[in-house]
Design a protein around this motif. Sequence first.
Motif, mmCIF file in Angstrom:
data_model
loop_
_atom_site.group_PDB
_atom_site.id
_atom_site.type_symbol
_atom_site.label_atom_id
_atom_site.label_comp_id
_atom_site.label_asym_id
_atom_site.label_seq_id
_atom_site.Cartn_x
_atom_site.Cartn_y
_atom_site.Cartn_z
ATOM 1 N N PRO A 66 -14.135 4.141 9.879
ATOM 2 C CA PRO A 66 -13.305 3.635 8.791
ATOM 3 C C PRO A 66 -13.810 2.175 8.601
ATOM 4 O O PRO A 66 -14.179 1.591 9.332
ATOM 5 C CB PRO A 66 -11.921 3.677 9.409
ATOM 6 N N ILE A 67 -13.637 1.783 7.264
ATOM 7 C CA ILE A 67 -14.296 0.438 6.756
ATOM 8 C C ILE A 67 -13.116 -0.269 6.616
ATOM 9 O O ILE A 67 -13.115 -1.499 7.372
ATOM 10 C CB ILE A 67 -14.923 0.572 5.237
ATOM 11 N N VAL A 68 -12.432 0.010 6.145
ATOM 12 C CA VAL A 68 -10.746 -0.977 6.164
ATOM 13 C C VAL A 68 -9.683 0.094 6.392
ATOM 14 O O VAL A 68 -9.704 1.164 6.111
ATOM 15 C CB VAL A 68 -10.794 -1.700 5.075
ATOM 16 N N THR A 69 -8.610 -0.251 6.722
ATOM 17 C CA THR A 69 -7.088 0.220 6.896
ATOM 18 C C THR A 69 -6.234 -0.761 5.932
ATOM 19 O O THR A 69 -6.106 -1.957 6.410
ATOM 20 C CB THR A 69 -6.604 0.319 8.219
ATOM 21 N N LEU A 70 -5.696 -0.128 4.883
ATOM 22 C CA LEU A 70 -5.000 -0.678 4.200
ATOM 23 C C LEU A 70 -3.486 -0.219 4.470
ATOM 24 O O LEU A 70 -3.161 0.835 4.678
ATOM 25 C CB LEU A 70 -5.048 -0.381 2.609
ATOM 26 N N GLY A 71 -2.596 -1.273 4.642
ATOM 27 C CA GLY A 71 -1.052 -0.925 4.925
ATOM 28 C C GLY A 71 -0.127 -1.476 3.871
ATOM 29 O O GLY A 71 -0.469 -2.686 3.407
ATOM 30 N N LEU A 72 0.754 -0.764 3.448
ATOM 31 C CA LEU A 72 1.780 -1.410 2.668
ATOM 32 C C LEU A 72 3.323 -0.685 2.799
ATOM 33 O O LEU A 72 3.396 0.779 3.007
ATOM 34 C CB LEU A 72 1.697 -1.018 1.276
ATOM 35 N N SER A 73 4.329 -1.307 3.371
ATOM 36 C CA SER A 73 5.593 -0.668 3.620
ATOM 37 C C SER A 73 5.708 0.190 4.705
ATOM 38 O O SER A 73 6.165 1.389 4.549
ATOM 39 C CB SER A 73 6.346 -0.135 2.312
ATOM 40 N N GLY A 74 4.585 -0.095 5.763
ATOM 41 C CA GLY A 74 4.844 0.617 6.772
ATOM 42 C C GLY A 74 3.931 1.899 6.604
ATOM 43 O O GLY A 74 3.533 2.724 7.745
ATOM 44 N N MET A 75 3.371 2.286 5.510
ATOM 45 C CA MET A 75 2.264 3.266 5.327
ATOM 46 C C MET A 75 0.717 2.605 5.522
ATOM 47 O O MET A 75 0.756 1.445 4.975
ATOM 48 C CB MET A 75 2.483 4.011 3.935
ATOM 49 N N ALA A 161 -7.910 -7.693 -1.800
ATOM 50 C CA ALA A 161 -6.939 -6.452 -1.270
ATOM 51 C C ALA A 161 -5.863 -7.163 -0.525
ATOM 52 O O ALA A 161 -4.769 -6.887 -0.310
ATOM 53 C CB ALA A 161 -7.573 -5.476 -0.835
ATOM 54 N N HIS A 162 -6.177 -8.101 0.156
ATOM 55 C CA HIS A 162 -5.376 -8.901 1.226
ATOM 56 C C HIS A 162 -4.138 -9.437 0.526
ATOM 57 O O HIS A 162 -3.166 -9.822 1.123
ATOM 58 C CB HIS A 162 -6.152 -9.864 1.813
ATOM 59 N N THR A 163 -4.098 -9.704 -0.787
ATOM 60 C CA THR A 163 -3.232 -10.381 -1.417
ATOM 61 C C THR A 163 -2.156 -9.346 -1.536
ATOM 62 O O THR A 163 -1.009 -9.666 -1.817
ATOM 63 C CB THR A 163 -3.470 -10.793 -3.024
ATOM 64 N N TYR A 164 -2.172 -8.065 -1.872
ATOM 65 C CA TYR A 164 -1.110 -6.978 -1.952
ATOM 66 C C TYR A 164 -0.944 -6.195 -0.761
ATOM 67 O O TYR A 164 0.062 -5.534 -0.619
ATOM 68 C CB TYR A 164 -1.710 -6.239 -3.299
ATOM 69 N N PHE A 165 -2.047 -6.121 0.059
ATOM 70 C CA PHE A 165 -1.727 -5.142 1.124
ATOM 71 C C PHE A 165 -1.956 -5.797 2.605
ATOM 72 O O PHE A 165 -2.685 -6.913 2.693
ATOM 73 C CB PHE A 165 -2.814 -3.806 1.136
#
Length: 203
Positions: A66-75, A161-165
Amino acid sequence: MHNVRDLIVCEHCDSVYRRRELARGDVADCVVCGAVLERHQWLGVDAQFALIATALIVFVIANVSPIVTLGLSGMTAATTLWGAVIAMWKDGAQVVAFLSAMTLFFFPLSQILIFGWVLWFARDGRRAPWFAQAMSALVRVKPWSMIEVFMLGTLVAVVKAHTYFDVVPGPGIWAFGVLTLLVTVFSSLDPRELWNLTREDAA
């Protein structure tokens, strides 16, 4: 009378020069058109082959991790390079997906495999089968390998993306970083010297 190996021809203006030994860091330029005739090779053939073998291993790691893992609200969601290409294809950006696959996977892999092929035989001072075609292919493929551009674009995207996730860099991005360094190093090597270091096998 000079042996043909003592001569070097400018590939841009066909001027002919007598070859001379280059010291570390030296570059021979054409006095007519200014093109680079040859550079001093600071790595031997064995070291170049080790570099290419390392690049191949890192290339595999970069493409399966994986290149990156994005997280938002536990997902969370993680993706590899090929996951991103497939997602672009499904979203209707087939042209971008195709160009990404070619410039980030097929051309870099071709460059690594072809260079490794000629170096494998060059370690014994021999020319690989289809040596001339392989050397020509190396010159044609090299400009289309754009891993460095991808690395820069990915870093910019991660910062934005770090601003939102919640963004966690994956092993793939570190592998691409190492691969960028390796590609930069072996792209600085001049494979034309292999013409002088190898010989045709007797028929």
